[in-house]
Design a protein around this motif. Structure first.
Motif, PDB file in Angstrom:
ATOM      1  N   LEU A  61       6.926   4.605 -11.140  1.00  0.00           N
ATOM      2  CA  LEU A  61       8.102   3.749 -11.315  1.00  0.00           C
ATOM      3  C   LEU A  61       8.479   3.073 -10.002  1.00  0.00           C
ATOM      4  CD1 LEU A  61      10.639   5.751 -13.548  1.00  0.00           C
ATOM      5  CD2 LEU A  61       9.245   3.785 -14.217  1.00  0.00           C
ATOM      6  N   ASP A  62       8.520   3.836  -8.922  1.00  0.00           N
ATOM      7  CA  ASP A  62       8.908   3.273  -7.630  1.00  0.00           C
ATOM      8  C   ASP A  62       7.833   2.347  -7.066  1.00  0.00           C
ATOM      9  OD1 ASP A  62      11.381   4.414  -7.631  1.00  0.00           O
ATOM     10  OD2 ASP A  62      10.963   5.924  -6.093  1.00  0.00           O
ATOM     11  N   PHE A  63       6.575   2.689  -7.279  1.00  0.00           N
ATOM     12  CA  PHE A  63       5.480   1.813  -6.838  1.00  0.00           C
ATOM     13  C   PHE A  63       5.591   0.459  -7.538  1.00  0.00           C
ATOM     14  CE2 PHE A  63       0.755   0.803  -7.474  1.00  0.00           C
ATOM     15  CZ  PHE A  63       0.619   0.161  -6.242  1.00  0.00           C
ATOM     16  N   ALA A  64       5.770   0.477  -8.841  1.00  0.00           N
ATOM     17  CA  ALA A  64       5.887  -0.770  -9.592  1.00  0.00           C
ATOM     18  C   ALA A  64       7.119  -1.561  -9.156  1.00  0.00           C
ATOM     19  CB  ALA A  64       5.937  -0.475 -11.092  1.00  0.00           C
ATOM     20  N   VAL A 123       0.858  -1.187   0.000  1.00  0.00           N
ATOM     21  CA  VAL A 123       0.000   0.000   0.000  1.00  0.00           C
ATOM     22  C   VAL A 123       0.895   1.237   0.000  1.00  0.00           C
ATOM     23  CG1 VAL A 123      -1.958   1.162   1.068  1.00  0.00           C
ATOM     24  CG2 VAL A 123      -1.670  -1.306   1.376  1.00  0.00           C
ATOM     25  N   TRP A 124       0.729   2.048  -1.023  1.00  0.00           N
ATOM     26  CA  TRP A 124       1.601   3.206  -1.254  1.00  0.00           C
ATOM     27  C   TRP A 124       0.775   4.483  -1.152  1.00  0.00           C
ATOM     28  CZ3 TRP A 124       6.799   2.767  -3.328  1.00  0.00           C
ATOM     29  CH2 TRP A 124       7.388   3.993  -3.634  1.00  0.00           C
ATOM     30  N   MET A 125       1.275   5.455  -0.377  1.00  0.00           N
ATOM     31  CA  MET A 125       0.596   6.741  -0.244  1.00  0.00           C
ATOM     32  C   MET A 125       1.037   7.672  -1.356  1.00  0.00           C
ATOM     33  SD  MET A 125      -1.599   8.380   1.597  1.00  0.00           S
ATOM     34  CE  MET A 125      -2.251   9.672   0.526  1.00  0.00           C
ATOM     35  N   GLY A 126       0.075   8.196  -2.106  1.00  0.00           N
ATOM     36  CA  GLY A 126       0.374   9.061  -3.239  1.00  0.00           C
ATOM     37  C   GLY A 126       0.663  10.491  -2.816  1.00  0.00           C
ATOM     38  N   LEU A 127       1.914  10.778  -2.562  1.00  0.00           N
ATOM     39  CA  LEU A 127       2.367  12.146  -2.239  1.00  0.00           C
ATOM     40  C   LEU A 127       3.491  12.491  -3.221  1.00  0.00           C
ATOM     41  CD1 LEU A 127       2.226  11.881   1.647  1.00  0.00           C
ATOM     42  CD2 LEU A 127       0.870  13.461   0.255  1.00  0.00           C
ATOM     43  N   GLN A 170       9.155  -2.734   0.936  1.00  0.00           N
ATOM     44  CA  GLN A 170       8.264  -1.807   1.629  1.00  0.00           C
ATOM     45  C   GLN A 170       8.082  -0.516   0.831  1.00  0.00           C
ATOM     46  OE1 GLN A 170       6.488  -2.423   4.559  1.00  0.00           O
ATOM     47  NE2 GLN A 170       7.198  -4.466   3.979  1.00  0.00           N
ATOM     48  N   PRO A 171       6.902   0.100   0.889  1.00  0.00           N
ATOM     49  CA  PRO A 171       6.687   1.359   0.175  1.00  0.00           C
ATOM     50  C   PRO A 171       7.575   2.460   0.729  1.00  0.00           C
ATOM     51  CG  PRO A 171       4.873   0.921   1.688  1.00  0.00           C
ATOM     52  CD  PRO A 171       5.719  -0.319   1.666  1.00  0.00           C
ATOM     53  N   LEU A 172       8.022   3.348  -0.155  1.00  0.00           N
ATOM     54  CA  LEU A 172       8.831   4.476   0.274  1.00  0.00           C
ATOM     55  C   LEU A 172       7.988   5.568   0.922  1.00  0.00           C
ATOM     56  CD1 LEU A 172      11.262   4.776  -2.777  1.00  0.00           C
ATOM     57  CD2 LEU A 172      11.640   3.610  -0.591  1.00  0.00           C
ATOM     58  N   ILE A 173       6.697   5.598   0.589  1.00  0.00           N
ATOM     59  CA  ILE A 173       5.770   6.554   1.206  1.00  0.00           C
ATOM     60  C   ILE A 173       4.609   5.742   1.770  1.00  0.00           C
ATOM     61  CG2 ILE A 173       4.510   8.707   0.942  1.00  0.00           C
ATOM     62  CD1 ILE A 173       6.013   9.208  -1.637  1.00  0.00           C
ATOM     63  N   THR A 174       4.393   5.839   3.059  1.00  0.00           N
ATOM     64  CA  THR A 174       3.451   4.972   3.755  1.00  0.00           C
ATOM     65  C   THR A 174       2.137   5.680   4.089  1.00  0.00           C
ATOM     66  OG1 THR A 174       4.251   5.591   5.951  1.00  0.00           O
ATOM     67  CG2 THR A 174       5.434   3.807   4.804  1.00  0.00           C
ATOM     68  N   LEU A 175       1.155   4.878   4.471  1.00  0.00           N
ATOM     69  CA  LEU A 175      -0.096   5.476   4.932  1.00  0.00           C
ATOM     70  C   LEU A 175       0.119   6.290   6.201  1.00  0.00           C
ATOM     71  CD1 LEU A 175      -2.898   2.808   4.339  1.00  0.00           C
ATOM     72  CD2 LEU A 175      -1.858   4.443   2.743  1.00  0.00           C
TER      73      LEU A 175
END
Length: 352
Positions: free
Chosen positions: A307-310, A119-123, A318-323
């Protein structure tokens, strides 16, 4: 990788257009109850037979997607994201803001634990090339230990959205949540600390006052100053004006430490670095990221984020930007809205 888009308004279409430039990405389904938005999605994908669903739950049950992008109106994020998170295998990218209330944020953060899907936070403002370079320079010590962060956004008014949902605080969370969560995220990232107190002054002085929806006049503020204090002594300020179209840059960021100052200018694409011992002798760098295959609405930042999400999905990292990052950005916005409404400084422990 098969992507489903939930919400195909302006930002949903923006994600579709970005994904068309990501190697191996394929938009295979869209969910949106608004028929014109459904047709816009089919047109953007270039497939008149693209599966579209009026109910996002049907798309989630369809097994047509490996990952989903949530880009619906703000006030719907909490409930829809809980439905997404209940499908353990699905990866998700959530458009900002995470939710419009702290209770909803806490619910989705709790539901995101111990899942198979990322789960990636879109910021995506973190990815704007001048801002990314500023962060890199600051982290590398160009300014020395950070003392002050100043962000100015001088821009155009809010755009018109489906059913005019973004004209009212009850739907958007308020301007400081809807728009400015990006900047509070950047402040916290640069400060490297936890926000402890927020003081804000703002008003609706010009925009949307001549509009009426169902007999109601919009109530969203169009300008504000917001000060955020951090537990390591860093202070940050946001200068927001949404009737300032006559500006060379939409965003200007300044970070000052005990050694020097780093500035970023968007969309000019310039970073300036100065040192106290050099006075006005500054380095000016024109910044561009050669990986960007699609500029889109945000100077290529959405493309870079995808790109990073994929990559995180492919490598199961782990996602670089979290919830949690998204929740903290919303919390500062909520505190700012409270400060304006109540005319006082708001300790963050009242919100978190």
């Amino acid at each position: 990788m098969r992507y489903g888009i939930i919400g195909s308004g302006m930002m949903g279409i923006e994600h579709i257009l970005n994904l068309q430039h990501i190697e191996g990405a394929l938009v295979t389904a869209v969910a949106d109850p608004h028929e014109p938005s459904q047709q816009a999605a089919r047109a953007a994908v270039g497939d008149p037979g693209l599966p579209v669903f009026a109910d996002h739950r049907e798309m989630l049950e369809s097994d047509l997607c490996d990952a989903v992008v949530l880009a619906t109106p703000n006030m719907t994020h909490g409930d829809i994201l809980l439905d997404i998170l209940a499908v353990d295998r699905l990866h998700a990218l959530v458009e900002k803001p995470l939710c419009t209330t702290m209770d909803a944020c806490r619910d989705v953060v709790a539901a995101s634990k111990d899942r198979s899907g990322i789960v990636w936070m879109g910021l995506e403002y973190r990815y704007k090339p001048p801002i990314a370079r500023l962060i890199e320079e600051v982290n590398g010590g160009a300014a020395g230990p950070v003392k002050m962060v100043a962000i100015r956004e001088h821009r155009f008014p809010f755009l018109q959205k489906v059913d005019d949902w973004n004209r009212f605080n009850r739907n958007s969370g308020g301007t400081l949540v809807e728009k400015c969560c990006h900047f509070f995220d950047l402040m916290t990232l640069i400060a490297g600390a936890k926000p402890v107190r927020v003081m804000a002054s703002g008003a609706q002085d010009l925009n949307h006052l001549d509009e009426s929806y169902g007999g109601e006049t919009p109530d969203i503020i169009d300008n504000a100053y917001v000060i955020v204090e951090y537990d390591n002594g860093v202070r940050a300020v946001l200068d927001l004006c949404m009737f300032a179209e006559g500006s060379r840059n939409e965003q200007e960021i300044s970070v000052v430490g005990d050694v020097g100052k780093v500035e970023a200018f968007v969309p000019e694409g310039v970073v300036r670095i100065g040192r106290r011992d050099r006075g006005r002798d500054m380095d000016e760098i024109k910044v561009h990221d050669p990986r960007i295959a699609f500029e889109g609405l945000h100077e290529g930042s959405s493309f870079l984020e995808h790109l990073d999400f994929a990559q995180a999905i492919r490598t199961n990292t782990q996602p670089l930007i979290t919830l949690e990052d998204g929740m903290l950005a919303v919390a500062v916005g909520v505190a700012g809205q409270m400060s304006i409404a109540e005319g006082r400084a708001v300790p963050m422990d009242e919100v978190l």
